[in-house]
Motif scaffolding. Structure first.
Motif, short mmCIF file in Angstrom:
data_model
loop_
_atom_site.label_atom_id
_atom_site.label_comp_id
_atom_site.label_asym_id
_atom_site.label_seq_id
_atom_site.Cartn_x
_atom_site.Cartn_y
_atom_site.Cartn_z
N VAL A 139 10.69 -3.51 -10.13
CA VAL A 139 9.43 -4.23 -10.22
C VAL A 139 8.64 -3.96 -8.95
N ASP A 140 7.49 -3.31 -9.08
CA ASP A 140 6.82 -2.75 -7.89
C ASP A 140 5.41 -2.32 -8.26
N ALA A 141 4.51 -2.35 -7.27
CA ALA A 141 3.20 -1.72 -7.45
C ALA A 141 3.33 -0.20 -7.40
N HIS A 142 4.41 0.24 -6.73
CA HIS A 142 4.62 1.66 -6.44
C HIS A 142 5.85 2.19 -7.18
N ALA A 143 5.90 3.48 -7.40
CA ALA A 143 7.05 4.05 -8.10
C ALA A 143 8.18 4.42 -7.14
N PHE A 243 13.31 -5.91 -6.82
CA PHE A 243 11.99 -6.55 -6.86
C PHE A 243 11.28 -6.36 -5.51
N ASP A 244 10.24 -5.55 -5.52
CA ASP A 244 9.38 -5.37 -4.34
C ASP A 244 8.27 -6.41 -4.47
N VAL A 245 8.14 -7.30 -3.50
CA VAL A 245 7.17 -8.39 -3.66
C VAL A 245 5.72 -7.90 -3.76
N ASP A 246 5.49 -6.63 -3.40
CA ASP A 246 4.12 -6.13 -3.56
C ASP A 246 3.77 -5.87 -5.03
N ALA A 247 4.73 -6.04 -5.93
CA ALA A 247 4.43 -6.00 -7.37
C ALA A 247 3.50 -7.16 -7.72
N GLY A 257 3.77 -5.10 3.42
CA GLY A 257 3.19 -3.97 4.14
C GLY A 257 2.20 -3.10 3.38
N THR A 258 2.38 -2.98 2.07
CA THR A 258 1.50 -2.11 1.29
C THR A 258 0.96 -2.84 0.06
N PRO A 259 0.11 -3.86 0.32
CA PRO A 259 -0.43 -4.64 -0.80
C PRO A 259 -1.40 -3.82 -1.65
MN LIG Z 1 5.74 -1.40 -3.39
#
Ligand SMILES: [Mn+2]
Ligand SMILES: NC(=[NH2+])NCCC[C@H](N)C(=O)O
Ligand SMILES: [Mn+2]
Length: 320
Positions: A139-143, A243-247, A257-259
């Motif tokens: 779960v992430d904004a990024h791959a 789970f990356d919280v930026d998701a 760090g990378t919202p």
């Molecule tokens: Mn991320």
């Protein structure tokens, strides 16, 4: 707080339910200081007692290693193009893999508190040693699937998935001998993607990797998406939730760090954790990229609170 931790039948966890918590105080997979303070701050926020009150036994060593200081010598003679901190990341993730493996092998749930997402080489690497067919829900904004050949930041938190899969360019990186390819391309599902680099898009497409973007979440609703993810991995599959919280949307979890804007709502994030708990198939959970040094105090508190509540949701909170 309500819990039905014992009401779900757990396929891979022993009774009485126990969670082994791994504090992974490490920031070397990316350039911003502070993320190494995530685990201590989450614990200080009351996470251990919160989990106990859900009915779990907690196995946690307050004096977890500060991976920041676990730096091997001669970092400089390990240069791999643009990649940063290779030796340090390799060393720390190897140690994390051993910790996670031990917990999962004992029949406890492995909960790893990050730290940056390069740590997932260790967490997934560790659970895959015990469960060969583990399925990962990322779960992430990024791959986070850049390879040493495609990354343009050189930050290893953008690369863990390619290392776990053993994609081209990840072979023969000194220090990572401990990590053989352990994640087949059809054993991962992404949820929440919205900031994927061009080469990553190509990798996802070429390898037919299952990915649900925010567009998919909007279109189908989180309930359908999570069900599709579970069905894809198979009803009998052990599940590792990374789970990356930026998701989450930056208005929900700002201290990271990378919202990237346009993320999951508070409920969508928690729903994922609750629904995966309900499967009874979870073997490991990572809560990653909480950086308590980023932003104003209220935003930091909000993010710590969410780190804790996501973990609780994955351990049975709120089910009636
Ligand atoms: Mn991320
Ligand atoms: N775990 C994360 N927050 N990863 C962000 C990765 C950003 C970018 N794709 C990179 O390769 O550097
Ligand atoms: Mn990530």
């Amino acid at each position: 707080m309500s819990s039905s931790a014992e009401a779900v039948s757990h396929k891979f966890l022993k009774s009485p339910l126990t969670v082994g918590i791994i504090g992974a105080a490490f920031s070397g997979g990316q350039p911003r200081g502070g993320v190494e303070q995530g685990p201590a701050r989450l614990v200080e926020h009351g996470l251990i007692d919160q989990i106990k009150s859900l009915g779990w036994n907690v196995d946690f060593d307050e004096k977890f290693p500060t991976y920041e200081n676990l730096k091997p010598e001669a970092e400089e003679d390990r240069v791999h193009g643009i990649l940063k901190n290779v030796a340090h990341v390799a060393h720390v993730t190897k140690s994390v893999a051993e910790s996670v493996e031990k917990v999962v092998k004992s029949g406890a749930l492995a909960l790893t508190l990050g730290g940056d997402h390069s740590l997932a080489m260790g967490t997934v690497g560790g659970s895959a040693r015990v469960h060969k067919n583990v399925g990962v829900i990322w779960v992430d904004a990024h791959a986070d699937i850049n390879t040493p050949l495609t990354t343009d930041t050189g930050n290893l938190h953008g690369c863990p998935v390619s290392f776990l899969m053993g994609l081209k360019g990840t072979e023969n990186i000194r220090g990572f001998e401990w990590l053989p390819p352990c994640l087949p391309k059809n054993r991962i599902v992404y949820i929440g993607l919205r900031d994927v680099d061009a080469p990553e898009k190509r990798i996802l497409k070429e390898n037919n990797i299952k990915a649900f973007s925010m567009h998919d979440v909007d279109k189908h609703g989180i309930g359908t998406i999570v069900q599709k993810a579970i069905d894809y991995l198979g009803a009998d599959s052990p599940i590792h939730l990374s789970f990356d919280v930026d998701a989450l949307d930056p208005t929900v979890a700002p201290a990271t760090g990378t919202p990237v804007r346009g993320g999951l709502t508070f409920r969508e994030g928690h729903y994922i954790c609750e629904a995966l708990f309900e499967t009874g198939n979870l073997v490991a959970v990572d809560i990653m990229e909480v950086n308590p040094l980023l932003g104003e105090q209220t935003y930091v508190m909000q993010t710590l609170q969410i780190g804790c509540s996501l973990a609780r949701a994955a351990m049975g909170e709120t089910l009636l």
